[in-house]
Design a protein around this motif. Structure first.
Motif, PDB file in Angstrom:
ATOM      1  N   CYS A 136     -10.013   4.148   1.725  1.00 17.99           N
ATOM      2  CA  CYS A 136      -9.032   3.891   2.786  1.00 17.99           C
ATOM      3  C   CYS A 136      -9.142   4.898   3.925  1.00 17.99           C
ATOM      4  CB  CYS A 136      -7.626   3.853   2.196  1.00 17.99           C
ATOM      5  SG  CYS A 136      -7.384   2.453   1.074  1.00 17.99           S
TER       6      CYS A 136
ATOM      7  N   HIS B 269      -7.361  -3.285  -5.966  1.00 22.39           N
ATOM      8  CA  HIS B 269      -6.878  -1.980  -5.518  1.00 22.39           C
ATOM      9  C   HIS B 269      -8.054  -1.166  -4.982  1.00 22.39           C
ATOM     10  CE1 HIS B 269      -2.861  -2.448  -7.179  1.00 22.39           C
ATOM     11  NE2 HIS B 269      -3.445  -3.037  -8.199  1.00 22.39           N
TER      12      HIS B 269
ATOM     13  N   ASP C  48      -3.218   1.899   6.078  1.00 26.52           N
ATOM     14  CA  ASP C  48      -2.068   1.448   5.300  1.00 26.52           C
ATOM     15  C   ASP C  48      -2.315   0.076   4.684  1.00 26.52           C
ATOM     16  OD1 ASP C  48      -0.923   3.831   6.067  1.00 26.52           O
ATOM     17  OD2 ASP C  48       0.433   2.924   7.542  1.00 26.52           O
ATOM     18  N   THR C  49      -2.988  -0.800   5.417  1.00 25.14           N
ATOM     19  CA  THR C  49      -3.344  -2.111   4.868  1.00 25.14           C
ATOM     20  C   THR C  49      -4.247  -1.936   3.658  1.00 25.14           C
ATOM     21  OG1 THR C  49      -3.120  -3.198   7.001  1.00 25.14           O
ATOM     22  CG2 THR C  49      -4.516  -4.296   5.378  1.00 25.14           C
TER      23      THR C  49
ATOM     24  N   GLY D 282      -5.989  -8.975  -0.381  1.00 24.92           N
ATOM     25  CA  GLY D 282      -5.024  -8.897  -1.471  1.00 24.92           C
ATOM     26  C   GLY D 282      -5.611  -9.122  -2.847  1.00 24.92           C
TER      27      GLY D 282
ATOM     28  N   ASN E   9      -4.352   0.641   1.714  1.00 25.56           N
ATOM     29  CA  ASN E   9      -3.606   1.288   0.624  1.00 25.56           C
ATOM     30  C   ASN E   9      -2.585   0.395  -0.053  1.00 25.56           C
ATOM     31  OD1 ASN E   9      -4.649   3.926   0.432  1.00 25.56           O
ATOM     32  ND2 ASN E   9      -3.576   4.525   2.292  1.00 25.56           N
ATOM     33  N   LYS E  10      -2.259  -0.746   0.540  1.00 26.08           N
ATOM     34  CA  LYS E  10      -1.251  -1.605  -0.051  1.00 26.08           C
ATOM     35  C   LYS E  10      -1.706  -2.108  -1.413  1.00 26.08           C
ATOM     36  CE  LYS E  10       0.912  -3.379   4.103  1.00 26.08           C
ATOM     37  NZ  LYS E  10       1.072  -4.552   4.976  1.00 26.08           N
TER      38      LYS E  10
ATOM     39  N   GLN F  57      -9.433  -5.839  -0.612  1.00 26.41           N
ATOM     40  CA  GLN F  57      -8.065  -5.352  -0.537  1.00 26.41           C
ATOM     41  C   GLN F  57      -7.336  -5.979   0.639  1.00 26.41           C
ATOM     42  OE1 GLN F  57      -6.288  -3.744  -2.604  1.00 26.41           O
ATOM     43  NE2 GLN F  57      -4.483  -3.393  -1.371  1.00 26.41           N
ATOM     44  N   THR F  58      -8.018  -6.119   1.773  1.00 22.89           N
ATOM     45  CA  THR F  58      -7.358  -6.711   2.931  1.00 22.89           C
ATOM     46  C   THR F  58      -7.010  -8.164   2.653  1.00 22.89           C
ATOM     47  OG1 THR F  58      -9.434  -7.333   4.010  1.00 22.89           O
ATOM     48  CG2 THR F  58      -8.498  -5.182   4.579  1.00 22.89           C
TER      49      THR F  58
ATOM     50  N   SER G   4      -1.677  -8.011  -4.085  1.00 28.01           N
ATOM     51  CA  SER G   4      -0.602  -8.939  -4.438  1.00 28.01           C
ATOM     52  C   SER G   4      -0.928  -9.629  -5.755  1.00 28.01           C
ATOM     53  CB  SER G   4      -0.400  -9.960  -3.324  1.00 28.01           C
ATOM     54  OG  SER G   4      -1.604 -10.645  -3.073  1.00 28.01           O
TER      55      SER G   4
END
Length: 115
Positions: A38, A32, A107-108, A29, A110-111, A26-27, A114
């Motif tokens: 998280c 999910h 937060d990173t 991108g 949870n983003k 996830q970090t 991309s």
């Protein structure tokens, strides 16, 4: 200082159980994650920054190995970023720095990935 190393190792183990591969991806991108992953990631980041604010050595944290290269890479990434931050003077400022760092990494995580 030894307590911080054991805490970091325990948290790396918790991240593994919660799905560290998902967090690392996830970090970058790629996928999910879920809230549980998280939240554990936030705890790990906060623990690392707390060690920083308590003047534990960077080397002592980097010496903690989980036995999994992906976990160790994730831990080193967080440790290096935390140790780029200054050690603050008051307990209140230290607490704020710990929470900001932990929240940033949650937060990173949870983003959305991309496209």
């Amino acid at each position: 200082m030894l307590k911080g190393r054991f805490t970091a190792l325990a948290l790396l183990s918790a991240v593994y159980l919660a799905g560290v591969g998902q967090v690392l991806a996830q970090t970058q991108g790629e996928i999910h994650t879920n809230q549980k992953v998280c939240d554990v990631f936030r705890t790990l980041a906060g623990s690392i920054m707390q060690s920083r604010q308590n003047n534990e050595t960077k080397e002592s944290l980097l010496a903690v190995k989980s036995g999994n290269p992906d976990h160790d890479k994730l831990g080193a990434m967080l440790i290096n970023e935390a140790y780029n931050q200054p050690v603050l003077d008051s307990p209140e400022l230290k607490s704020q720095a710990i929470n900001r760092f932990a929240d940033k990494w949650r937060d990173t995580c949870n983003k959305p990935a991309s496209s």
